[in-house]
Design an enzyme around this catalytic site. Structure first.
Site, short mmCIF file in Angstrom:
data_model
loop_
_atom_site.label_atom_id
_atom_site.label_comp_id
_atom_site.label_asym_id
_atom_site.label_seq_id
_atom_site.Cartn_x
_atom_site.Cartn_y
_atom_site.Cartn_z
N ASP A 109 -5.48 11.85 2.93
CA ASP A 109 -5.91 12.07 1.55
C ASP A 109 -7.34 12.58 1.53
OD1 ASP A 109 -6.48 9.34 2.55
OD2 ASP A 109 -7.54 9.12 0.65
N TYR A 141 -4.49 -0.77 9.90
CA TYR A 141 -5.11 -0.29 8.67
C TYR A 141 -5.86 1.02 8.89
CZ TYR A 141 -3.72 -4.60 6.43
OH TYR A 141 -2.97 -5.62 5.90
N ASN A 149 -8.89 2.08 8.61
CA ASN A 149 -10.14 2.16 9.34
C ASN A 149 -10.01 1.81 10.81
OD1 ASN A 149 -9.75 -0.56 9.05
ND2 ASN A 149 -11.73 -1.01 8.13
N ASN A 195 -12.75 6.82 6.24
CA ASN A 195 -12.80 5.87 7.35
C ASN A 195 -11.75 6.14 8.42
OD1 ASN A 195 -14.99 4.40 6.34
ND2 ASN A 195 -13.67 3.10 5.10
N TYR A 219 0.80 -1.22 0.00
CA TYR A 219 0.00 0.00 0.00
C TYR A 219 0.84 1.28 0.00
CZ TYR A 219 -3.61 -3.30 1.57
OH TYR A 219 -4.47 -4.36 1.68
N HIS A 246 -4.13 6.58 -1.03
CA HIS A 246 -4.64 6.55 0.34
C HIS A 246 -3.54 6.73 1.38
CE1 HIS A 246 -8.42 6.22 2.28
NE2 HIS A 246 -8.41 4.94 2.61
#
Length: 209
Positions: free
Chosen positions: A112, A85, A87, A133, A33, A38
């Site tokens: 972001d 993560y 969220n 989130n 990622y 994000h």
């Protein structure tokens, strides 16, 4: 403050604590990622850490943390990247605030933002989560959405591309050309908030070029 507190000699550590800011770059963990849109908040965190000559290290809280001063004798930055993560960002942020004994008004979250054009930075305090989130979870975990936000514009997805897919894609080749300037602007915005205050920083970054 009681009488004994008023009479107690002021320690150097007290002054540092009063001028410490927690800056959290939101994103997802791991190489998969790292270059996603994000994760631009964590990219800004990397830029800030490089500026103050700090290195991210494991921490007692579920985050990697880099600490340093903007300038000799100036504000201290605790720059953090949660290990979990997006969220689940709230738990690590809440733990960091507790660990450093900082109030929510000393928290700056960099993230972001779909609703802002790419290569644009906007600043605000409080407000809704706008479907983000990470912001939703931080507000829930801290019981207070009134933290300061550095919103790094990534723009809307083209055509009918799903927004969830869009944010989990890497920046395009054209965007990567402009990305270093965007990260620099966002890092400048964090520094301006700390040094000048939110209103002055907004006037600087929200004014037409």
């Amino acid at each position: 403050m009681g009488l004994l507190d008023r009479l107690r000699p002021r320690r150097k550590d007290d002054a540092v604590a009063e001028n410490t800011w927690l800056v959290v770059g939101l994103g997802n963990p791991g190489a998969r990622y790292a270059a996603n849109r994000h994760n631009v908040g964590q990219m800004v965190a990397d830029e800030l850490a490089a500026r103050i000559g700090a290195t991210f290290k494991t921490h007692k809280t579920p985050s990697r943390v880099a600490e340093g001063f903007l300038r000799p004798g100036g504000p201290k930055l605790v720059i953090a990247k949660p290990n979990g993560y997006m969220n689940t960002s709230g738990g690590p942020v809440s733990a960091l605030l507790t660990f450093y004994s900082l109030p929510v008004d000393r928290l700056i979250v960099v993230h972001d933002e779909l609703d802002i054009p790419f290569d644009t930075v906007r600043l605000k305090q409080g407000g809704g989560h706008g479907g983000h989130n990470g912001i939703r979870d931080v507000a829930k975990a801290t019981d207070d959405g009134a933290f300061t936000r550095v919103r790094v514009g990534i723009g809307r997805p083209p055509g009918r591309q799903d927004a969830a897919d869009f944010v989990l894609k890497d920046f395009s080749a054209a965007e990567r050309q402009a990305l270093p300037n965007l990260l620099s602007d966002a890092a400048d915005a964090v520094e301006a908030i700390v040094e000048l205050g939110l209103v002055a920083a907004q006037q600087r970054f929200h004014s037409p070029a």
